[in-house]
Scaffold this motif. Sequence first.
Motif, PDB file in Angstrom:
ATOM      1  N   SER A  64       8.245  -0.631  -5.310  1.00 18.65           N
ATOM      2  CA  SER A  64       7.265  -1.173  -6.391  1.00 18.65           C
ATOM      3  C   SER A  64       7.320  -2.485  -6.478  1.00 18.65           C
ATOM      4  CB  SER A  64       7.601  -0.185  -7.437  1.00 18.65           C
ATOM      5  OG  SER A  64       8.821  -0.411  -7.879  1.00 18.65           O
ATOM      6  N   HIS A  65       6.178  -3.042  -6.821  1.00 21.78           N
ATOM      7  CA  HIS A  65       6.129  -4.561  -6.616  1.00 21.78           C
ATOM      8  C   HIS A  65       4.690  -4.903  -7.407  1.00 21.78           C
ATOM      9  CE1 HIS A  65       2.967  -4.057  -3.771  1.00 21.78           C
ATOM     10  NE2 HIS A  65       3.610  -3.063  -3.399  1.00 21.78           N
ATOM     11  N   GLY A  66       4.585  -6.085  -7.733  1.00 17.35           N
ATOM     12  CA  GLY A  66       3.510  -6.665  -8.230  1.00 17.35           C
ATOM     13  C   GLY A  66       2.636  -7.237  -7.158  1.00 17.35           C
ATOM     14  N   ALA A  67       1.612  -7.756  -7.765  1.00 16.45           N
ATOM     15  CA  ALA A  67       0.477  -8.512  -6.575  1.00 16.45           C
ATOM     16  C   ALA A  67       1.277  -9.793  -6.018  1.00 16.45           C
ATOM     17  CB  ALA A  67      -0.775  -8.939  -7.278  1.00 16.45           C
ATOM     18  N   ASP A  68       2.229 -10.209  -6.921  1.00 15.94           N
ATOM     19  CA  ASP A  68       2.990 -11.520  -6.302  1.00 15.94           C
ATOM     20  C   ASP A  68       4.226 -11.210  -5.426  1.00 15.94           C
ATOM     21  OD1 ASP A  68       4.198 -10.496  -8.352  1.00 15.94           O
ATOM     22  OD2 ASP A  68       4.585 -12.335  -9.441  1.00 15.94           O
ATOM     23  N   ILE A  69       4.219  -9.910  -4.695  1.00 20.00           N
ATOM     24  CA  ILE A  69       5.536  -9.645  -3.645  1.00 20.00           C
ATOM     25  C   ILE A  69       5.823 -10.552  -3.054  1.00 20.00           C
ATOM     26  CG2 ILE A  69       3.672  -8.459  -2.058  1.00 20.00           C
ATOM     27  CD1 ILE A  69       6.046  -6.526  -1.749  1.00 20.00           C
ATOM     28  N   PHE A  70       4.716 -11.451  -2.494  1.00 16.37           N
ATOM     29  CA  PHE A  70       5.004 -12.573  -1.544  1.00 16.37           C
ATOM     30  C   PHE A  70       4.904 -13.643  -2.109  1.00 16.37           C
ATOM     31  CE2 PHE A  70       3.870  -9.244   1.711  1.00 16.37           C
ATOM     32  CZ  PHE A  70       5.097  -9.074   2.406  1.00 16.37           C
ATOM     33  N   THR A  71       5.651 -14.696  -2.086  1.00 10.79           N
ATOM     34  CA  THR A  71       5.491 -16.057  -2.387  1.00 10.79           C
ATOM     35  C   THR A  71       6.174 -17.053  -1.388  1.00 10.79           C
ATOM     36  OG1 THR A  71       7.947 -16.111  -3.557  1.00 10.79           O
ATOM     37  CG2 THR A  71       5.752 -15.716  -4.956  1.00 10.79           C
ATOM     38  N   GLY A  95       0.910  -3.341 -11.213  1.00  8.82           N
ATOM     39  CA  GLY A  95       2.305  -2.657 -10.539  1.00  8.82           C
ATOM     40  C   GLY A  95       1.576  -1.812  -9.473  1.00  8.82           C
ATOM     41  N   TYR A  96       2.155  -1.968  -8.299  1.00 12.63           N
ATOM     42  CA  TYR A  96       1.947  -1.137  -7.301  1.00 12.63           C
ATOM     43  C   TYR A  96       3.117  -0.306  -6.617  1.00 12.63           C
ATOM     44  CZ  TYR A  96      -2.248  -4.008  -6.790  1.00 12.63           C
ATOM     45  OH  TYR A  96      -3.360  -4.873  -7.058  1.00 12.63           O
ATOM     46  N   VAL A  97       2.846   0.797  -6.042  1.00 15.00           N
ATOM     47  CA  VAL A  97       4.026   1.435  -5.343  1.00 15.00           C
ATOM     48  C   VAL A  97       3.186   1.744  -3.827  1.00 15.00           C
ATOM     49  CG1 VAL A  97       5.333   3.621  -5.068  1.00 15.00           C
ATOM     50  CG2 VAL A  97       4.659   2.804  -7.427  1.00 15.00           C
ATOM     51  N   SER A  98       4.081   1.103  -2.987  1.00 16.35           N
ATOM     52  CA  SER A  98       3.562   1.580  -1.371  1.00 16.35           C
ATOM     53  C   SER A  98       4.838   2.130  -0.796  1.00 16.35           C
ATOM     54  CB  SER A  98       3.570   0.083  -1.179  1.00 16.35           C
ATOM     55  OG  SER A  98       2.597  -0.772  -1.809  1.00 16.35           O
ATOM     56  N   GLU A  99       4.426   2.900   0.369  1.00 12.08           N
ATOM     57  CA  GLU A  99       5.260   3.434   1.306  1.00 12.08           C
ATOM     58  C   GLU A  99       5.494   2.437   2.445  1.00 12.08           C
ATOM     59  OE1 GLU A  99       4.922   7.819   2.386  1.00 12.08           O
ATOM     60  OE2 GLU A  99       4.033   6.816   3.903  1.00 12.08           O
ATOM     61  N   LEU A 100       6.898   2.421   2.556  1.00  9.41           N
ATOM     62  CA  LEU A 100       7.368   1.778   3.583  1.00  9.41           C
ATOM     63  C   LEU A 100       8.072   2.609   4.512  1.00  9.41           C
ATOM     64  CD1 LEU A 100       7.771  -1.109   4.936  1.00  9.41           C
ATOM     65  CD2 LEU A 100       9.443  -1.717   3.320  1.00  9.41           C
ATOM     66  N   PHE A 106       5.241  -3.950   5.812  1.00 11.30           N
ATOM     67  CA  PHE A 106       4.388  -4.001   4.692  1.00 11.30           C
ATOM     68  C   PHE A 106       3.880  -5.455   4.522  1.00 11.30           C
ATOM     69  CE2 PHE A 106       3.302  -5.218   0.463  1.00 11.30           C
ATOM     70  CZ  PHE A 106       2.602  -4.179   0.294  1.00 11.30           C
ATOM     71  N   ARG A 107       2.703  -5.454   4.801  1.00  7.61           N
ATOM     72  CA  ARG A 107       1.774  -6.692   4.498  1.00  7.61           C
ATOM     73  C   ARG A 107       0.648  -6.606   3.549  1.00  7.61           C
ATOM     74  NH1 ARG A 107       1.850 -10.040   9.171  1.00  7.61           N
ATOM     75  NH2 ARG A 107       3.476  -9.053  10.875  1.00  7.61           N
ATOM     76  N   ASN A 108       0.523  -7.560   2.674  1.00 12.42           N
ATOM     77  CA  ASN A 108      -0.459  -7.655   1.547  1.00 12.42           C
ATOM     78  C   ASN A 108      -0.454  -8.767   0.940  1.00 12.42           C
ATOM     79  OD1 ASN A 108      -2.483  -7.121  -0.067  1.00 12.42           O
ATOM     80  ND2 ASN A 108      -2.537  -4.938   0.046  1.00 12.42           N
ATOM     81  N   ASN A 109      -1.211  -9.656   0.805  1.00 14.94           N
ATOM     82  CA  ASN A 109      -1.183 -10.891   0.179  1.00 14.94           C
ATOM     83  C   ASN A 109      -1.721 -10.609  -1.260  1.00 14.94           C
ATOM     84  OD1 ASN A 109       0.454 -13.015   0.861  1.00 14.94           O
ATOM     85  ND2 ASN A 109      -1.312 -13.620   2.374  1.00 14.94           N
ATOM     86  N   TYR A 110      -2.702  -9.518  -1.459  1.00 13.61           N
ATOM     87  CA  TYR A 110      -3.186  -9.143  -2.682  1.00 13.61           C
ATOM     88  C   TYR A 110      -4.268 -10.241  -3.126  1.00 13.61           C
ATOM     89  CZ  TYR A 110      -0.392  -4.878  -2.940  1.00 13.61           C
ATOM     90  OH  TYR A 110       0.180  -3.788  -2.667  1.00 13.61           O
ATOM     91  N   GLU A 111      -5.196 -10.699  -2.104  1.00 11.82           N
ATOM     92  CA  GLU A 111      -5.921 -11.734  -2.490  1.00 11.82           C
ATOM     93  C   GLU A 111      -6.887 -11.570  -3.609  1.00 11.82           C
ATOM     94  OE1 GLU A 111      -5.615 -10.390   0.516  1.00 11.82           O
ATOM     95  OE2 GLU A 111      -5.119 -12.111   1.902  1.00 11.82           O
ATOM     96  N   ALA A 135      10.146 -12.237  -0.713  1.00 12.64           N
ATOM     97  CA  ALA A 135       9.561 -11.186  -1.275  1.00 12.64           C
ATOM     98  C   ALA A 135      10.409 -10.384  -2.285  1.00 12.64           C
ATOM     99  CB  ALA A 135       9.577  -9.914   0.088  1.00 12.64           C
ATOM    100  N   THR A 136       9.707  -9.984  -3.408  1.00 16.30           N
ATOM    101  CA  THR A 136      10.231  -9.499  -4.500  1.00 16.30           C
ATOM    102  C   THR A 136       9.891  -7.937  -4.905  1.00 16.30           C
ATOM    103  OG1 THR A 136      10.552 -11.607  -5.460  1.00 16.30           O
ATOM    104  CG2 THR A 136      10.585  -9.836  -7.174  1.00 16.30           C
ATOM    105  N   TYR A 137      10.575  -6.995  -4.750  1.00 19.21           N
ATOM    106  CA  TYR A 137      10.367  -5.675  -4.977  1.00 19.21           C
ATOM    107  C   TYR A 137      11.464  -4.853  -5.470  1.00 19.21           C
ATOM    108  CZ  TYR A 137      12.200  -5.157  -0.300  1.00 19.21           C
ATOM    109  OH  TYR A 137      12.982  -5.329   0.915  1.00 19.21           O
ATOM    110  N   ARG A 138      11.242  -3.550  -5.621  1.00 18.11           N
ATOM    111  CA  ARG A 138      12.183  -2.835  -6.171  1.00 18.11           C
ATOM    112  C   ARG A 138      12.196  -1.440  -5.306  1.00 18.11           C
ATOM    113  NH1 ARG A 138       9.476  -5.563  -9.112  1.00 18.11           N
ATOM    114  NH2 ARG A 138       8.017  -4.136  -9.569  1.00 18.11           N
TER     115      ARG A 138
END
Length: 161
Positions: A64-71, A95-100, A106-111, A135-138
């Motif tokens: 689980s992560h926000g749109a700002d997973i990558f900085t 908030g998003y939940v993504s399967e890894l 996992f790649r997504n800048n959430y433009e 990368a910031t996620y849970r």
Amino acid sequence: MKKVILFTLLLSLLFIVTACSKETAPDEKMFEVGSDDLTNIQASQPFQINGYVKNKSNHKWDISHGADIFTYEIYDSEGNLVKQDYDMLFTNSIGYVSELKPKAEFRNNYEEQRNKEYYEFQIEKPGTYKVKTIATYRIENGDEKVEFVLSSSELNEFVVK
């Protein structure tokens, strides 16, 4: 004799099922953070950085992560942080939940969910630079929530012409 063999088989099966169903605890060593190579970067021209989190384990994780997973942070050849010129950063607090999957990235800048200053940069002076990806996620692992703030172990070097 048949009862002993049957008992041994059942005990072995129980051991295998228990071992296979045991939840693996997520660990920083299971993940790699980085960014794609940057090529043909021109001074005073915008360029985009694309980050990734790679699952090096054999276990599937729901992150689980926000749109700002990558900085991203950019450093010059002397190790100084290159400041970017922007007034305000915008991001949706979605908030998003993504399967890894195992061995997947996992790649997504959430433009569409944040402004381009999070992933689009411009450097005025030619030279050699390095980018650090964060990368910031849970991960929820049973009743435990494990927070990760991981950065690229090796900074990705690139040249601005």
